[in-house]
Each structure stands twice: as C-alpha cells, then as structure tokens.
Design a protein around this motif. Structure first.
Motif, PDB file in Angstrom:
ATOM      1  N   GLY A 119       0.778  -1.227   0.000  1.00 14.23           N
ATOM      2  CA  GLY A 119       0.000   0.000   0.000  1.00 14.23           C
ATOM      3  C   GLY A 119       0.809   1.277   0.000  1.00 14.23           C
ATOM      4  N   LEU A 120       2.099   1.184  -0.283  1.00 17.69           N
ATOM      5  CA  LEU A 120       2.937   2.383  -0.238  1.00 17.69           C
ATOM      6  C   LEU A 120       2.565   3.390  -1.323  1.00 17.69           C
ATOM      7  N   SER A 121       2.271   2.919  -2.526  1.00 15.86           N
ATOM      8  CA  SER A 121       1.879   3.862  -3.588  1.00 15.86           C
ATOM      9  C   SER A 121       0.566   4.547  -3.233  1.00 15.86           C
ATOM     10  N   HIS A 122      -0.354   3.817  -2.634  1.00 17.64           N
ATOM     11  CA  HIS A 122      -1.617   4.426  -2.186  1.00 17.64           C
ATOM     12  C   HIS A 122      -1.346   5.485  -1.117  1.00 17.64           C
ATOM     13  N   ALA A 123      -0.430   5.191  -0.204  1.00 16.80           N
ATOM     14  CA  ALA A 123      -0.091   6.152   0.848  1.00 16.80           C
ATOM     15  C   ALA A 123       0.499   7.431   0.260  1.00 16.80           C
ATOM     16  N   LEU A 124       1.380   7.298  -0.742  1.00 15.09           N
ATOM     17  CA  LEU A 124       1.956   8.478  -1.384  1.00 15.09           C
ATOM     18  C   LEU A 124       0.873   9.349  -2.013  1.00 15.09           C
ATOM     19  N   ILE A 125      -0.017   8.729  -2.760  1.00 16.73           N
ATOM     20  CA  ILE A 125      -1.079   9.475  -3.442  1.00 16.73           C
ATOM     21  C   ILE A 125      -2.036  10.104  -2.433  1.00 16.73           C
ATOM     22  N   ASP A 126      -2.450   9.333  -1.437  1.00 19.60           N
ATOM     23  CA  ASP A 126      -3.350   9.874  -0.413  1.00 19.60           C
ATOM     24  C   ASP A 126      -2.711  11.051   0.316  1.00 19.60           C
ATOM     25  N   TRP A 127      -1.427  10.933   0.616  1.00 15.83           N
ATOM     26  CA  TRP A 127      -0.725  12.002   1.332  1.00 15.83           C
ATOM     27  C   TRP A 127      -0.747  13.287   0.502  1.00 15.83           C
ATOM     28  N   LEU A 128      -0.453  13.163  -0.793  1.00 19.14           N
ATOM     29  CA  LEU A 128      -0.475  14.342  -1.658  1.00 19.14           C
ATOM     30  C   LEU A 128      -1.886  14.907  -1.799  1.00 19.14           C
ATOM     31  N   HIS A 129      -2.862  14.042  -2.017  1.00 23.81           N
ATOM     32  CA  HIS A 129      -4.247  14.510  -2.166  1.00 23.81           C
ATOM     33  C   HIS A 129      -4.741  15.247  -0.917  1.00 23.81           C
ATOM     34  N   ALA A 130      -4.225  14.883   0.244  1.00 24.59           N
ATOM     35  CA  ALA A 130      -4.698  15.472   1.503  1.00 24.59           C
ATOM     36  C   ALA A 130      -3.983  16.764   1.887  1.00 24.59           C
ATOM     37  N   ARG A 131      -2.908  17.105   1.217  1.00 22.21           N
ATOM     38  CA  ARG A 131      -2.151  18.302   1.591  1.00 22.21           C
ATOM     39  C   ARG A 131      -3.022  19.548   1.525  1.00 22.21           C
ATOM     40  N   PRO A 132      -3.087  20.331   2.611  1.00 22.89           N
ATOM     41  CA  PRO A 132      -3.931  21.530   2.626  1.00 22.89           C
ATOM     42  C   PRO A 132      -3.613  22.511   1.496  1.00 22.89           C
ATOM     43  N   GLU A 133      -2.332  22.704   1.170  1.00 20.08           N
ATOM     44  CA  GLU A 133      -1.968  23.680   0.149  1.00 20.08           C
ATOM     45  C   GLU A 133      -2.269  23.200  -1.268  1.00 20.08           C
ATOM     46  N   LEU A 134      -2.721  21.948  -1.401  1.00 18.06           N
ATOM     47  CA  LEU A 134      -3.070  21.417  -2.719  1.00 18.06           C
ATOM     48  C   LEU A 134      -4.575  21.308  -2.922  1.00 18.06           C
ATOM     49  N   GLN A 135      -5.341  21.756  -1.948  1.00 27.10           N
ATOM     50  CA  GLN A 135      -6.796  21.713  -2.072  1.00 27.10           C
ATOM     51  C   GLN A 135      -7.251  22.816  -3.024  1.00 27.10           C
ATOM     52  N   GLY A 136      -8.250  22.539  -3.808  1.00 23.13           N
ATOM     53  CA  GLY A 136      -8.803  23.540  -4.710  1.00 23.13           C
ATOM     54  C   GLY A 136      -8.103  23.638  -6.050  1.00 23.13           C
ATOM     55  N   LEU A 137      -7.152  22.747  -6.331  1.00 19.12           N
ATOM     56  CA  LEU A 137      -6.515  22.770  -7.639  1.00 19.12           C
ATOM     57  C   LEU A 137      -7.533  22.356  -8.699  1.00 19.12           C
ATOM     58  N   ARG A 138      -7.508  23.014  -9.802  1.00 23.12           N
ATOM     59  CA  ARG A 138      -8.446  22.716 -10.890  1.00 23.12           C
ATOM     60  C   ARG A 138      -8.109  21.414 -11.601  1.00 23.12           C
ATOM     61  N   ARG A 139      -6.822  21.127 -11.751  1.00 25.85           N
ATOM     62  CA  ARG A 139      -6.444  19.949 -12.536  1.00 25.85           C
ATOM     63  C   ARG A 139      -5.151  19.324 -12.004  1.00 25.85           C
ATOM     64  N   TRP A 140      -5.184  18.004 -11.889  1.00 34.15           N
ATOM     65  CA  TRP A 140      -4.001  17.194 -11.630  1.00 34.15           C
ATOM     66  C   TRP A 140      -3.784  16.369 -12.894  1.00 34.15           C
ATOM     67  N   ILE A 141      -2.539  16.195 -13.306  1.00 36.40           N
ATOM     68  CA  ILE A 141      -2.251  15.403 -14.502  1.00 36.40           C
ATOM     69  C   ILE A 141      -1.093  14.451 -14.223  1.00 36.40           C
ATOM     70  N   LEU A 142      -1.016  13.402 -15.020  1.00 36.23           N
ATOM     71  CA  LEU A 142       0.102  12.473 -14.952  1.00 36.23           C
ATOM     72  C   LEU A 142       0.157  11.671 -16.229  1.00 36.23           C
ATOM     73  N   PHE A 143       1.272  11.006 -16.434  1.00 36.44           N
ATOM     74  CA  PHE A 143       1.437  10.053 -17.523  1.00 36.44           C
ATOM     75  C   PHE A 143       1.765   8.713 -16.881  1.00 36.44           C
ATOM     76  N   THR A 144       1.141   7.640 -17.341  1.00 42.14           N
ATOM     77  CA  THR A 144       1.479   6.311 -16.866  1.00 42.14           C
ATOM     78  C   THR A 144       1.268   5.297 -17.978  1.00 42.14           C
ATOM     79  N   GLN A 145       2.131   4.337 -18.014  1.00 40.64           N
ATOM     80  CA  GLN A 145       2.028   3.263 -18.993  1.00 40.64           C
ATOM     81  C   GLN A 145       1.322   2.050 -18.412  1.00 40.64           C
ATOM     82  N   ASP A 146       1.424   1.879 -17.088  1.00 40.96           N
ATOM     83  CA  ASP A 146       0.973   0.621 -16.509  1.00 40.96           C
ATOM     84  C   ASP A 146       0.285   0.724 -15.145  1.00 40.96           C
TER      85      ASP A 146
END
Length: 143
Positions: free
Chosen positions: A87-114
């Motif tokens: 669950g480490l990748s889930h923890a990383l994503i959850d941690w970023l999503h929960a950051r107070p200074e990142l709330q209210g962003l209009r768009r998050w983007i990423l590239f992934t192959q797999d």
C-alpha cells in the motif's frame, strides 16, 4: 488516508529526500532511462517531493510539480520492488491529495504506462478531451 505498515515513515522534508536513491530507480525506469543524477536532483529540488523510508532507506517516492493554485503534475512515482504490495503507492497518493496547500486545484495530470488501476482507485480518470491535450515529447533526451 492509507496507513503505512509498521516500520515505514513518510516525509516531505527536502533534507531527507535522497536524490541518489531516486536516481538509482529512475535511470532504469521506462519513463526516464539514463536520466542524469544532476537532473534528478534538480527536479526534486524544484518540486514537492514525498518519500517513504524503511529502516533509513528511501523505498518509495512521488514528485509533484505545481503552482499550488491551479494545477499539479504528478511524476516519478515509484516503489522499490521488494516493498510493493503493502500500500505504499496508495499512501503516497493519499498524502499528496490530503495536503492543505493542494486543495482547490483545478487539474491534476500524470502520464502512466501501466498504473491506470492504481490512479483510478484514487478518482483519477482518462482525460475527457484528449484532442485538447498536446505535448512536446523528447523520450530519448537522456540517451
């Protein structure tokens, strides 16, 4: 938010992020083969970077390029193979999503192959208007 297994800790302390450990993984990844250590260090220094440590070793990382107002680009997410499935990748994503200074962003983007399934489980979706998306892509820049 995903809990870390015992013995793991998460941090965004720039003094603790190990660019050499990140480089050791990224230089062999499909998205940045051959990337120079200096480039990894500069990318980490200019991003919001979060890492997970186990017994003092950096075993996972995610890097977010953001203006902290309208958008964020998630990059360089990895978990060392011997630490996957906890669950480490889930923890990383959850941690970023929960950051107070990142709330209210209009768009998050990423590239992934797999890892579409991982991100879909965190409410990420394919972009609804791919005809609007353009990139300037130079995949062999580090070769």
């Amino acid at each position: 938010m995903s809990a870390l297994p015992p013995g793991y800790e998460i941090t965004d302390d720039p003094a603790r992020i190990d660019a050499a450990a990140a480089h050791a993984y990224l230089t062999h990844s499909y998205w940045s083969p051959g990337i120079p250590l200096e480039t990894v260090a500069r990318a980490i220094a200019n991003s919001l970077t979060v890492a997970i440590f186990h017994r003092g070793e950096q075993v996972a990382m995610a890097r977010l390029v953001t203006d902290f107002a309208t958008m964020a680009y998630l990059a360089d997410v990895y978990v060392l193979e011997e630490h996957r499935g906890q669950g480490l990748s889930h923890a990383l994503i959850d941690w970023l999503h929960a950051r107070p200074e990142l709330q209210g962003l209009r768009r998050w983007i990423l590239f992934t192959q797999d890892a579409q399934g991982l991100y879909a489980s965190h409410d990420w979706t394919p972009y609804a208007h791919p005809e609007r998306l353009m990139v300037r892509d130079r995949p062999d820049i580090y070769a």
